[in-house]
Design a protein around this motif. Structure first.
Motif, PDB file in Angstrom:
ATOM      1  N   VAL A  48       0.836  -1.209   0.000  1.00 16.83           N
ATOM      2  CA  VAL A  48       0.000   0.000   0.000  1.00 16.83           C
ATOM      3  C   VAL A  48       0.867   1.253   0.000  1.00 16.83           C
ATOM      4  N   ASN A  49       1.872   1.288   0.846  1.00 16.42           N
ATOM      5  CA  ASN A  49       2.721   2.477   0.917  1.00 16.42           C
ATOM      6  C   ASN A  49       3.611   2.633  -0.317  1.00 16.42           C
ATOM      7  N   SER A  50       3.946   1.513  -0.967  1.00 18.32           N
ATOM      8  CA  SER A  50       4.738   1.625  -2.199  1.00 18.32           C
ATOM      9  C   SER A  50       3.907   2.179  -3.345  1.00 18.32           C
ATOM     10  N   LEU A  51       2.579   2.084  -3.246  1.00 15.16           N
ATOM     11  CA  LEU A  51       1.685   2.605  -4.280  1.00 15.16           C
ATOM     12  C   LEU A  51       1.194   4.011  -3.959  1.00 15.16           C
ATOM     13  N   ASN A  52       1.694   4.573  -2.895  1.00 12.16           N
ATOM     14  CA  ASN A  52       1.273   5.920  -2.500  1.00 12.16           C
ATOM     15  C   ASN A  52       2.368   6.933  -2.839  1.00 12.16           C
ATOM     16  N   ASN A  59       6.793   5.426  -8.107  1.00 10.64           N
ATOM     17  CA  ASN A  59       7.838   4.691  -7.379  1.00 10.64           C
ATOM     18  C   ASN A  59       8.320   3.499  -8.190  1.00 10.64           C
ATOM     19  N   TYR A  60       7.389   2.767  -8.772  1.00  8.91           N
ATOM     20  CA  TYR A  60       7.744   1.592  -9.565  1.00  8.91           C
ATOM     21  C   TYR A  60       8.399   1.990 -10.879  1.00  8.91           C
ATOM     22  N   LYS A  61       7.952   3.086 -11.467  1.00  6.64           N
ATOM     23  CA  LYS A  61       8.587   3.565 -12.707  1.00  6.64           C
ATOM     24  C   LYS A  61      10.043   3.942 -12.457  1.00  6.64           C
ATOM     25  N   ALA A  62      10.293   4.601 -11.327  1.00  7.18           N
ATOM     26  CA  ALA A  62      11.659   4.998 -11.004  1.00  7.18           C
ATOM     27  C   ALA A  62      12.548   3.785 -10.755  1.00  7.18           C
ATOM     28  N   VAL A  63      12.003   2.776 -10.079  1.00 11.02           N
ATOM     29  CA  VAL A  63      12.793   1.576  -9.778  1.00 11.02           C
ATOM     30  C   VAL A  63      13.066   0.776 -11.044  1.00 11.02           C
ATOM     31  N   LEU A  64      12.019   0.550 -11.849  1.00  5.97           N
ATOM     32  CA  LEU A  64      12.163  -0.285 -13.041  1.00  5.97           C
ATOM     33  C   LEU A  64      12.962   0.411 -14.136  1.00  5.97           C
ATOM     34  N   SER A  65      13.065   1.722 -14.085  1.00  4.76           N
ATOM     35  CA  SER A  65      13.861   2.427 -15.094  1.00  4.76           C
ATOM     36  C   SER A  65      15.349   2.352 -14.799  1.00  4.76           C
ATOM     37  N   ASN A  66      15.691   1.880 -13.607  1.00  3.86           N
ATOM     38  CA  ASN A  66      17.091   1.768 -13.225  1.00  3.86           C
ATOM     39  C   ASN A  66      17.687   0.504 -13.847  1.00  3.86           C
ATOM     40  N   GLU A  67      18.754   0.662 -14.610  1.00  2.21           N
ATOM     41  CA  GLU A  67      19.357  -0.485 -15.289  1.00  2.21           C
ATOM     42  C   GLU A  67      19.948  -1.483 -14.302  1.00  2.21           C
ATOM     43  N   GLY A  68      20.343  -0.993 -13.153  1.00  2.00           N
ATOM     44  CA  GLY A  68      20.957  -1.877 -12.175  1.00  2.00           C
ATOM     45  C   GLY A  68      20.021  -2.969 -11.701  1.00  2.00           C
ATOM     46  N   LEU A 128       9.084  11.568  -5.074  1.00  2.91           N
ATOM     47  CA  LEU A 128       9.825  10.370  -4.694  1.00  2.91           C
ATOM     48  C   LEU A 128      10.581  10.613  -3.396  1.00  2.91           C
ATOM     49  N   THR A 129      10.610   9.599  -2.572  1.00  2.41           N
ATOM     50  CA  THR A 129      11.427   9.622  -1.362  1.00  2.41           C
ATOM     51  C   THR A 129      12.214   8.329  -1.292  1.00  2.41           C
ATOM     52  N   SER A 130      13.284   8.345  -0.525  1.00  3.85           N
ATOM     53  CA  SER A 130      14.080   7.124  -0.390  1.00  3.85           C
ATOM     54  C   SER A 130      13.253   5.995   0.206  1.00  3.85           C
ATOM     55  N   GLN A 131      12.342   6.328   1.116  1.00  2.00           N
ATOM     56  CA  GLN A 131      11.508   5.304   1.740  1.00  2.00           C
ATOM     57  C   GLN A 131      10.546   4.684   0.740  1.00  2.00           C
ATOM     58  N   SER A 132       9.914   5.506  -0.103  1.00  2.36           N
ATOM     59  CA  SER A 132       8.974   4.972  -1.083  1.00  2.36           C
ATOM     60  C   SER A 132       9.687   4.103  -2.106  1.00  2.36           C
ATOM     61  N   LEU A 133      10.900   4.471  -2.491  1.00  2.00           N
ATOM     62  CA  LEU A 133      11.674   3.660  -3.431  1.00  2.00           C
ATOM     63  C   LEU A 133      12.109   2.345  -2.800  1.00  2.00           C
ATOM     64  N   LEU A 139      10.435   0.676  -0.503  1.00  2.00           N
ATOM     65  CA  LEU A 139       9.252  -0.186  -0.438  1.00  2.00           C
ATOM     66  C   LEU A 139       8.923  -0.759  -1.806  1.00  2.00           C
ATOM     67  N   ALA A 140       9.007   0.064  -2.859  1.00  2.00           N
ATOM     68  CA  ALA A 140       8.732  -0.423  -4.208  1.00  2.00           C
ATOM     69  C   ALA A 140       9.754  -1.487  -4.615  1.00  2.00           C
ATOM     70  N   THR A 141      11.011  -1.290  -4.251  1.00  2.00           N
ATOM     71  CA  THR A 141      12.045  -2.271  -4.568  1.00  2.00           C
ATOM     72  C   THR A 141      11.809  -3.577  -3.828  1.00  2.00           C
ATOM     73  N   MET A 142      11.378  -3.483  -2.579  1.00  2.00           N
ATOM     74  CA  MET A 142      11.061  -4.692  -1.814  1.00  2.00           C
ATOM     75  C   MET A 142       9.967  -5.507  -2.484  1.00  2.00           C
ATOM     76  N   VAL A 143       8.936  -4.825  -2.948  1.00  2.00           N
ATOM     77  CA  VAL A 143       7.825  -5.524  -3.596  1.00  2.00           C
ATOM     78  C   VAL A 143       8.302  -6.202  -4.871  1.00  2.00           C
ATOM     79  N   ILE A 144       9.069  -5.498  -5.679  1.00  2.00           N
ATOM     80  CA  ILE A 144       9.527  -6.048  -6.958  1.00  2.00           C
ATOM     81  C   ILE A 144      10.444  -7.247  -6.757  1.00  2.00           C
TER      82      ILE A 144
END
Length: 299
Positions: free
Chosen positions: A41-45, A66-75, A260-265, A267-272
């Motif tokens: 829920v918090n990763s989608l907020n 949050n998910y767009k920022a994470v998935l756009s990262n090549e790493g 974007l915040t470091s916390q939201s990123l 959480l999104a990374t954890m979900v992915i």
């Protein structure tokens, strides 16, 4: 008929006991699943809004930034590929290598079989420690090498015990018939034993697959090359805030960097990183239970 109805009728104490069990199980399920739901829920907020708190059940300001920022990262895409590769290769190689060793140790005519089993059991409880292990991998050239995920994980003595228990229950008449037909031990293993051992193979494959997917330690200690680190190591770096700030700076066009915040990123990374194994595990959990029971009861 009256006697049967009396037998099927539950007493008040049984009714109370059953309902208490139901409520207890609901509570356990809730405290187990809610943290996962909270992270999703918090990763989608929206990140800045989430910092205000008060988000418990549904996103207050829904966003996929949050998910767009994470998935756009090549790493993270590279790490995901490394994880998939090491999970597939590591699981297949582990299953067949451990099965071959277990098949040999399950033969009563193997000389020194009890000594090998004793030495293996000792290694389950005692080890040389991390520093000697690191020096060993360095000397054989496995540091910063993809094979560091494969070769050290080829063998697990606990998995061997499960294999041995299963192989000992296979009918010896099948192997004797194959030997009469001129089959070698290797041919018997691949043509007779393996086809009959699919339940235990599926169990060990699941054990090892989950381990390979969740393992982050090898990537942290033995690999410095970012292109060879698995997704769980990448998640470790994000949680340690060495990568989340970089993702905020390199956010793709169309993503509001201020949201974007470091916390939201994080959480999104954890979900992915955890979603694939979380989705697969419930459907394969029965193999865990079956694997623990293989060889424990003889029919």
């Amino acid at each position: 008929m009256l006697r049967l109805l009396k037998r099927n009728r539950r007493t008040t104490s049984e009714y109370i006991f059953d309902n208490i069990n139901i409520l207890l199980m609901i509570f356990i399920c809730f405290i187990t699943l809610y943290p996962i739901w909270y992270v999703i829920v918090n990763s989608l907020n929206e990140g800045m809004d989430a910092m205000k708190g008060g988000i418990y059940w549904w996103p207050r300001e829904f966003t996929l930034d949050n998910y767009k920022a994470v998935l756009s990262n090549e790493g993270i895409l590279t790490s995901f590929g490394v994880t998939v590769a090491k999970t597939i290769i590591g699981t297949i190689s582990h299953v067949f290598f451990t099965a071959m060793v277990a098949y040999a140790l399950s033969r009563k005519d193997l000389r020194g079989r009890n000594i090998y089993m004793f030495v293996g059991i000792v290694t389950m409880f005692f080890s040389g420690g991390l520093i000697p292990y690191f020096l060993l991998l360095r000397d054989i050239g496995l540091l910063n090498n993809f094979l560091v995920y494969i070769i050290p994980a080829l063998f697990n003595f606990f998995h061997l015990i499960i294999f041995v228990s299963f192989f000992r229950e296979l009918p010896t008449s099948l192997e004797e018939a194959a030997k009469i037909d001129g089959a070698s031990d290797l041919k018997i293993f691949f043509k007779v034993v393996i086809p009959l051992s699919m339940p235990v193979i599926a169990t060990i494959a699941l054990f090892q697959g989950v381990y390979q997917w969740n393992d982050y330690f090898a990537g942290v200690i033995f690999v410095n090359d970012a292109d060879l680190q698995p997704i769980q190591t990448y998640l470790y770096k994000v949680v340690a805030e060495s990568s989340s700030n970089q993702m905020m700076v390199n956010a793709p066009s169309g993503v509001a960097a201020k949201s974007l915040t470091s916390q939201s990123l994080k959480l999104a990374t954890m979900v992915i990183t955890t979603l694939p194994i979380v989705l697969v595990y419930p459907f394969l959990q029965k193999y865990f239970v079956k694997g623990m029971l293989i060889g424990s009861v003889k029919g």
